[in-house]
Design a protein around this motif. Structure first.
Motif, PDB file in Angstrom:
ATOM      1  N   UNK A  81       0.859  -1.178   0.000  1.00 43.43           N
ATOM      2  CA  UNK A  81       0.000   0.000   0.000  1.00 43.43           C
ATOM      3  C   UNK A  81       0.898   1.231   0.000  1.00 43.43           C
ATOM      4  N   UNK A  82       0.361   2.388  -0.389  1.00 45.24           N
ATOM      5  CA  UNK A  82       1.170   3.608  -0.394  1.00 45.24           C
ATOM      6  C   UNK A  82       1.662   3.964   1.010  1.00 45.24           C
ATOM      7  N   UNK A  83       2.766   4.722   1.112  1.00 43.51           N
ATOM      8  CA  UNK A  83       3.281   5.133   2.412  1.00 43.51           C
ATOM      9  C   UNK A  83       2.238   5.862   3.249  1.00 43.51           C
ATOM     10  N   UNK A  84       2.191   5.515   4.537  1.00 43.75           N
ATOM     11  CA  UNK A  84       1.341   6.200   5.517  1.00 43.75           C
ATOM     12  C   UNK A  84      -0.147   6.140   5.193  1.00 43.75           C
ATOM     13  N   UNK A  85      -0.545   5.166   4.394  1.00 43.71           N
ATOM     14  CA  UNK A  85      -1.956   5.063   4.011  1.00 43.71           C
ATOM     15  C   UNK A  85      -2.737   4.111   4.896  1.00 43.71           C
ATOM     16  N   UNK A  86      -2.058   3.470   5.844  1.00 40.19           N
ATOM     17  CA  UNK A  86      -2.747   2.505   6.686  1.00 40.19           C
ATOM     18  C   UNK A  86      -1.962   2.201   7.942  1.00 40.19           C
ATOM     19  N   UNK A  87      -2.382   1.154   8.615  1.00 39.02           N
ATOM     20  CA  UNK A  87      -1.694   0.668   9.809  1.00 39.02           C
ATOM     21  C   UNK A  87      -1.059  -0.667   9.451  1.00 39.02           C
ATOM     22  N   UNK A  88       0.268  -0.697   9.471  1.00 37.62           N
ATOM     23  CA  UNK A  88       1.025  -1.885   9.083  1.00 37.62           C
ATOM     24  C   UNK A  88       1.948  -2.229  10.247  1.00 37.62           C
ATOM     25  N   UNK A  89       1.627  -3.288  10.982  1.00 41.66           N
ATOM     26  CA  UNK A  89       2.429  -3.562  12.175  1.00 41.66           C
ATOM     27  C   UNK A  89       2.374  -5.037  12.548  1.00 41.66           C
ATOM     28  N   UNK A  90       3.324  -5.430  13.372  1.00 42.68           N
ATOM     29  CA  UNK A  90       3.383  -6.794  13.913  1.00 42.68           C
ATOM     30  C   UNK A  90       3.705  -6.727  15.391  1.00 42.68           C
ATOM     31  N   UNK A  91       3.220  -7.718  16.129  1.00 40.58           N
ATOM     32  CA  UNK A  91       3.534  -7.832  17.552  1.00 40.58           C
ATOM     33  C   UNK A  91       4.087  -9.233  17.817  1.00 40.58           C
ATOM     34  N   UNK A  92       4.993  -9.305  18.776  1.00 40.56           N
ATOM     35  CA  UNK A  92       5.584 -10.583  19.163  1.00 40.56           C
ATOM     36  C   UNK A  92       4.920 -11.059  20.453  1.00 40.56           C
ATOM     37  N   UNK A  93       4.377 -12.265  20.415  1.00 45.07           N
ATOM     38  CA  UNK A  93       3.649 -12.812  21.554  1.00 45.07           C
ATOM     39  C   UNK A  93       4.188 -14.194  21.900  1.00 45.07           C
ATOM     40  N   UNK A  94       4.069 -14.532  23.163  1.00 48.72           N
ATOM     41  CA  UNK A  94       4.480 -15.861  23.620  1.00 48.72           C
ATOM     42  C   UNK A  94       3.389 -16.404  24.533  1.00 48.72           C
ATOM     43  N   UNK A  95       2.252 -16.776  23.947  1.00 43.42           N
ATOM     44  CA  UNK A  95       1.099 -17.157  24.767  1.00 43.42           C
ATOM     45  C   UNK A  95       1.311 -18.479  25.493  1.00 43.42           C
ATOM     46  N   UNK A  96       1.104 -18.450  26.783  1.00 46.62           N
ATOM     47  CA  UNK A  96       1.223 -19.656  27.600  1.00 46.62           C
ATOM     48  C   UNK A  96      -0.130 -20.357  27.616  1.00 46.62           C
ATOM     49  N   UNK A  97      -0.449 -20.982  26.484  1.00 48.12           N
ATOM     50  CA  UNK A  97      -1.711 -21.699  26.330  1.00 48.12           C
ATOM     51  C   UNK A  97      -1.414 -23.017  25.630  1.00 48.12           C
ATOM     52  N   UNK A  98      -2.299 -24.013  25.739  1.00 49.80           N
ATOM     53  CA  UNK A  98      -2.085 -25.270  25.006  1.00 49.80           C
ATOM     54  C   UNK A  98      -1.977 -25.029  23.505  1.00 49.80           C
ATOM     55  N   UNK A  99      -1.122 -25.789  22.851  1.00 48.97           N
ATOM     56  CA  UNK A  99      -0.868 -25.609  21.420  1.00 48.97           C
ATOM     57  C   UNK A  99      -2.149 -25.689  20.603  1.00 48.97           C
ATOM     58  N   UNK A 100      -3.061 -26.565  20.991  1.00 47.29           N
ATOM     59  CA  UNK A 100      -4.274 -26.735  20.193  1.00 47.29           C
ATOM     60  C   UNK A 100      -5.191 -25.516  20.246  1.00 47.29           C
ATOM     61  N   UNK A 101      -4.918 -24.594  21.167  1.00 46.61           N
ATOM     62  CA  UNK A 101      -5.742 -23.393  21.235  1.00 46.61           C
ATOM     63  C   UNK A 101      -5.127 -22.195  20.502  1.00 46.61           C
ATOM     64  N   UNK A 102      -3.937 -22.357  19.958  1.00 42.60           N
ATOM     65  CA  UNK A 102      -3.293 -21.263  19.241  1.00 42.60           C
ATOM     66  C   UNK A 102      -4.068 -20.797  18.006  1.00 42.60           C
ATOM     67  N   UNK A 103      -4.821 -21.677  17.295  1.00 44.90           N
ATOM     68  CA  UNK A 103      -5.592 -21.164  16.154  1.00 44.90           C
ATOM     69  C   UNK A 103      -6.588 -20.072  16.504  1.00 44.90           C
ATOM     70  N   UNK A 104      -6.905 -19.922  17.798  1.00 44.80           N
ATOM     71  CA  UNK A 104      -7.811 -18.852  18.191  1.00 44.80           C
ATOM     72  C   UNK A 104      -7.132 -17.485  18.179  1.00 44.80           C
ATOM     73  N   UNK A 105      -5.805 -17.434  18.140  1.00 45.28           N
ATOM     74  CA  UNK A 105      -5.121 -16.149  18.259  1.00 45.28           C
ATOM     75  C   UNK A 105      -5.433 -15.192  17.102  1.00 45.28           C
ATOM     76  N   UNK A 106      -5.356 -15.611  15.833  1.00 42.88           N
ATOM     77  CA  UNK A 106      -5.749 -14.662  14.782  1.00 42.88           C
ATOM     78  C   UNK A 106      -7.226 -14.292  14.822  1.00 42.88           C
ATOM     79  N   UNK A 107      -8.079 -15.202  15.302  1.00 42.91           N
ATOM     80  CA  UNK A 107      -9.495 -14.863  15.445  1.00 42.91           C
ATOM     81  C   UNK A 107      -9.674 -13.807  16.530  1.00 42.91           C
ATOM     82  N   UNK A 108      -8.911 -13.954  17.611  1.00 41.01           N
ATOM     83  CA  UNK A 108      -8.917 -12.962  18.692  1.00 41.01           C
ATOM     84  C   UNK A 108      -8.494 -11.601  18.153  1.00 41.01           C
TER      85      UNK A 108
END
Length: 287
Positions: A81-108
């Motif tokens: 996308x063009x410069x400054x036209x949106x919000x483009x970001x990433x966060x680093x997380x280390x969730x202490x949850x069972x592996x089978x529940x990780x698919x909920x993270x993008x839904x969250x």
């Protein structure tokens, strides 16, 4: 000699205020620990994953780019996308949850983004399973942005988002894309929008992790459980859809439920239920 400043000189697209964002978001004991803003990079997800692998990033770090030149979506698709036209970001997380529940993270993340933008930008939003945020432009559903979650070798998760704020019609990468501008949002200042999104993401993430990743009880204490919130905001449920599967096959039918693992359940014409953990979903028009 060309003036390289031209691409950054759009007065309708001022830069983000890194210092103000840090002051608003970084708190002792809070979910966010460090915030950086860079003018341009290939992919914030790739950069943050590499920093984590090298030991230069810790959980809670936020990396924001004013422009991404090699942003990535699901299934390896490119995104820019063009410069400054949106919000483009990433966060680093280390969730202490069972592996089978990780698919909920993008839904969250989708719930957090959609609710924050509805409240702060003043525009209706919806979610298309699994990771798209939708707005309405000229009476049609358009993709405002997407979410990409990737595991690092150490087991952490890099969660990236790209959200279109001020893209004009002639700047859209594809006709099905949209932006807050085109949706008529009265608020398009990226600083308060980003603060709202990250605060909502932090609240939902903290509550979900505290509940061990349980989608029924974990979530924002002020709102409720994650699964109920996602179902309430999901435009896919109750629709006729075509699910394009990773192997090249597809499933058609009605999206009838979201199961306890975050999978979309589709009932085909014979009434057979297909729980899908990964697919590209196309919303079909009623016939």
């Amino acid at each position: 000699m060309s003036d390289s400043r031209g691409r950054w000189s759009d007065l309708d697209r001022p830069p983000l205020g890194a210092a103000a964002l840090r002051s608003a978001l970084i708190r002792p004991g809070g979910p966010w620990t460090r915030l950086r803003v860079v003018e341009v990079t290939g992919s914030t997800n790739a950069d943050l994953a590499a920093a984590a692998q090298a030991g230069d990033a810790a959980p809670g770090e936020i990396l924001i780019a004013e422009e991404q030149t090699s942003g990535r979506g699901r299934l390896g698709r490119g995104w820019s996308a063009p410069p400054r036209s949106g919000l483009f970001f990433s966060v680093l997380l280390e969730p202490d949850v069972p592996t089978e529940r990780l698919p909920w993270l993008p839904l969250l993340a989708g719930v957090a983004v959609a609710s924050a933008l509805s409240r702060t930008a003043g525009v209706d939003t919806a979610l298309k399973w699994p990771n798209d945020v939708l707005v309405t432009v000229d009476g049609k559903e358009r993709k405002l942005g997407g979410i990409l979650a990737e595991r690092t070798p150490s087991g952490a998760v890099v969660l990236g988002m790209g959200l279109n704020v001020s893209l004009r019609a002639d700047e859209l990468p594809v006709p099905a894309a949209g932006s807050l501008l085109l949706a008529g949002a009265p608020v398009r200042d990226r600083d308060p929008l980003l603060r709202a999104v990250l605060r909502a993401l932090g609240a939902w993430y903290t509550g979900w992790v505290a509940a061990g990743g349980d989608p029924e009880t974990g979530g924002d204490p002020a709102v409720g459980g994650l699964r109920d919130a996602y179902v309430a905001g999901c435009a896919t449920l109750g629709r006729q859809v075509r699910a394009e599967l990773p192997g090249g096959e597809d499933v058609r039918g009605e999206a009838i439920a979201l199961d306890g693992d975050g999978r979309l359940v589709i009932a085909d014409a014979d009434g057979v239920r297909h729980p899908l953990g990964a697919a590209d979903i196309v919303h079909l028009r009623a016939t």
